[in-house]
Design an enzyme around this catalytic site. Structure first.
Site, short mmCIF file in Angstrom:
data_model
loop_
_atom_site.label_atom_id
_atom_site.label_comp_id
_atom_site.label_asym_id
_atom_site.label_seq_id
_atom_site.Cartn_x
_atom_site.Cartn_y
_atom_site.Cartn_z
CG LEU A 90 106.18 12.79 -3.53
CD1 LEU A 90 105.01 12.99 -4.49
CD2 LEU A 90 105.70 12.25 -2.18
CG HIS A 110 106.26 8.89 -1.22
ND1 HIS A 110 107.61 9.17 -1.32
CD2 HIS A 110 105.94 9.12 0.08
CE1 HIS A 110 108.07 9.56 -0.16
NE2 HIS A 110 107.10 9.54 0.71
CE LYS A 164 109.81 4.32 5.13
NZ LYS A 164 110.27 5.44 6.00
CG ASP A 165 106.93 5.08 8.00
OD1 ASP A 165 107.05 5.01 6.77
OD2 ASP A 165 107.66 5.79 8.72
CB SER A 221 113.42 6.08 3.63
OG SER A 221 113.22 7.09 4.60
CB SER A 222 112.04 11.30 2.22
OG SER A 222 110.78 11.01 1.66
N1 LIG Z 1 109.64 2.40 0.76
C1 LIG Z 1 108.34 2.59 1.05
N2 LIG Z 1 107.44 1.62 0.75
C2 LIG Z 1 106.13 1.79 1.05
N3 LIG Z 1 105.62 2.92 1.62
C3 LIG Z 1 106.49 3.90 1.92
C4 LIG Z 1 107.88 3.80 1.66
N4 LIG Z 1 108.49 4.94 2.08
C5 LIG Z 1 107.51 5.73 2.58
N5 LIG Z 1 106.32 5.11 2.49
C6 LIG Z 1 105.04 5.61 2.98
O1 LIG Z 1 104.78 6.87 2.41
C7 LIG Z 1 103.99 7.63 3.32
C8 LIG Z 1 104.65 8.96 3.51
O2 LIG Z 1 105.89 8.79 4.19
P1 LIG Z 1 106.97 9.98 4.22
O3 LIG Z 1 106.49 11.09 3.41
O4 LIG Z 1 107.39 10.23 5.62
O5 LIG Z 1 108.12 9.34 3.41
P2 LIG Z 1 109.32 8.49 3.94
O6 LIG Z 1 109.98 7.91 2.78
O7 LIG Z 1 108.78 7.58 5.01
O8 LIG Z 1 110.25 9.53 4.58
P3 LIG Z 1 111.11 9.34 5.87
O9 LIG Z 1 110.90 7.95 6.37
O10 LIG Z 1 112.50 9.62 5.43
O11 LIG Z 1 110.51 10.40 6.74
C9 LIG Z 1 103.94 6.83 4.62
O12 LIG Z 1 102.70 6.13 4.72
C10 LIG Z 1 105.09 5.87 4.46
O13 LIG Z 1 104.91 4.66 5.20
C1 LIG Z 2 101.60 10.03 7.75
C2 LIG Z 2 102.38 11.32 7.68
C3 LIG Z 2 102.21 11.95 6.32
C4 LIG Z 2 101.86 12.28 8.73
O1 LIG Z 2 102.61 13.46 8.71
C5 LIG Z 2 103.88 11.08 7.97
O2 LIG Z 2 104.06 10.56 9.26
C6 LIG Z 2 104.51 10.20 6.95
O3 LIG Z 2 104.81 10.74 5.89
O4 LIG Z 2 104.65 8.99 7.19
N1 BAL Z 3 107.45 8.45 7.53
C1 BAL Z 3 108.18 8.95 8.64
C2 BAL Z 3 107.74 10.29 9.10
C3 BAL Z 3 108.71 10.86 10.14
O1 BAL Z 3 109.78 10.27 10.33
O2 BAL Z 3 108.39 11.92 10.75
#
Ligand SMILES: Nc1ncnc2c1ncn2[C@@H]1O[C@H](COP(=O)(O)OP(=O)(O)OP(=O)(O)O)[C@@H](O)[C@H]1O
Ligand SMILES: CC(C)(CO)[C@@H](O)C(=O)[O-]
Ligand code: BAL
Length: 344
Positions: A70, A74, A211-212, A247-248
């Site tokens: 996180l 998140h 972001k997604d 982003s993770s």
């Molecule tokens: N920078 C951000 N700003 C707003 N929401 C975010 C951000 N990064 C992730 N999220 C949201 O957090 C939720 C979980 O995403 P996830 O756990 O895949 O993390 P992530 O940072 O998107 O990881 P990665 O993109 O590297 O897989 C999703 O709804 C995603 O859109």
């Molecule tokens: C929405 C979600 C948790 C489903 O695995 C994933 O796609 C992510 O973290 O964005």
């Molecule tokens: N938030 C992105 C999740 C994935 O890349 O699988």
């Protein structure tokens, strides 16, 4: 015991120099309730029973689905969840589950970052998360052979699940294009796991990050079409001070790659500035972004300019659109986007 929560007071926006008008406020959790360890639930039936008890107590159940590792992005979703039900007491559930069905065998499931202890500390620091749903697995796994191939691409789950899980949710139009073209099993996996989480947790509210962007739109469409009684909230992108979308996967960037990756957010801001000044030809805009990313060492997956709700590509910016970008820097695939509305 879940407690009524106030709304996270958002810290004064410390505007990122590049995205001051679109950077999202970070959260000043110090104004929240004292740090509180959320309850960790790993069993589906226990999660469903917990959620039903909270609702019986008159609470709004809000879920923030994540794959862990996180960061502030998140945590901003948690703040949005708390704010969404500010009139009623809210019980907030954060899910941490790295979903194998959204990864193709060629993708990075095996190297996806994880730090559950660190995640728990961050969630406890908010003082507003009531439960973490962290199941070991969410799919039925079979011992037998998978049977007739389903055809098309398969996910990491199918490689391992044998004749187990075989039911999929598809959002047929919105899943095509952009990340759907690059990751052919991604949205099928996302729509399926989110539906499963909704059936287990039965939330009133669910928060996803913009972001997604395409993922958020796919989920909104799924909720509409399948009549889920769930309010979906899209939360703004949270960025590092220099504009990089949190982003993770950023943890896998070298220092040099991270510097180069700034070209993504910078080119998006430049494109929006230009569009608001009248440079609305999408072919020119996309070519300039591709050139910028390529010159800085990125490998472009896609640059698309689409209508915000339908995700249909446009040739001229004339109304609410979003520029969506995916590009590789080293072995890390990053996505980002910026919304533009020349009429507002
Ligand atoms: N920078 C951000 N700003 C707003 N929401 C975010 C951000 N990064 C992730 N999220 C949201 O957090 C939720 C979980 O995403 P996830 O756990 O895949 O993390 P992530 O940072 O998107 O990881 P990665 O993109 O590297 O897989 C999703 O709804 C995603 O859109
Ligand atoms: C929405 C979600 C948790 C489903 O695995 C994933 O796609 C992510 O973290 O964005
Ligand atoms: N938030 C992105 C999740 C994935 O890349 O699988």
């Amino acid at each position: 015991m879940a407690m009524a929560v106030g709304v996270a007071r958002l810290a004064p926006v410390s505007p990122c120099p590049l995205l001051s008008d679109s950077s999202s406020p970070l959260i000043d959790w110090t104004t929240m309730a004292a740090p509180r360890e959320p309850e960790v639930i790993r069993d589906k039936a226990a999660m469903r029973a917990w959620s039903r008890r909270r609702r019986a107590e008159g609470k709004t159940v809000a879920v923030v689905p994540t794959m862990g590792y996180l960061h502030q992005g998140h945590l901003s979703l948690i703040s949005a969840a708390a704010a969404a039900a500010s009139a009623d007491p809210v019980a907030i559930v954060v899910t941490i589950y790295v979903n194998p069905s959204q990864f193709a065998p060629s993708e990075d499931l095996a190297t996806y970052p994880s730090d559950f202890a660190g995640d728990l500390r961050k969630l406890a620091s908010t003082g507003v998360v009531d439960a973490v749903f962290n199941p070991p697995d969410l799919y039925v796994r079979g011992a037998g052979r998978r049977g007739a191939a389903s055809g098309g691409a398969i996910s990491c789950l199918e490689e391992a699940a044998g004749d187990g899980h075989e039911t999929w949710v598809r959002v047929e139009r919105l899943e095509k294009g952009m990340c759907g073209a690059s990751r052919p099993v991604f949205f099928r996996g996302v729509a399926t796991i989110v539906s499963k989480l909704f059936n287990i947790i039965e939330p009133d509210v669910a928060v996803f990050g913009k972001k997604d962007y395409q993922q958020w739109r796919v989920i909104c469409r799924m909720v509409r079409d399948l009549d889920f009684a769930i309010e979906i909230i899209g939360s703004e992108i949270v960025r590092e001070a220099d504009g990089l979308a949190m982003s993770s996967r950023n943890v896998h960037l070298s220092r040099e790659e991270r510097e180069k990756a700034l070209s993504i957010s910078r080119s998006l801001v430049d494109a929006r500035t230009g569009a608001l000044k009248g440079n609305t030809d999408c072919k020119q805009i996309k070519n300039k972004i591709v050139q910028t990313l390529t010159e800085t060492g990125g490998q472009v997956d896609y640059v698309e300019i689409v209508e915000q709700e339908s995700l249909v590509p446009v040739e001229q910016i004339d109304g609410p659109v979003v520029i969506c970008v995916a590009a590789w820097f080293g072995k890390v695939r990053l996505i980002d986007n910026i919304e533009i509305d020349t009429r507002s």
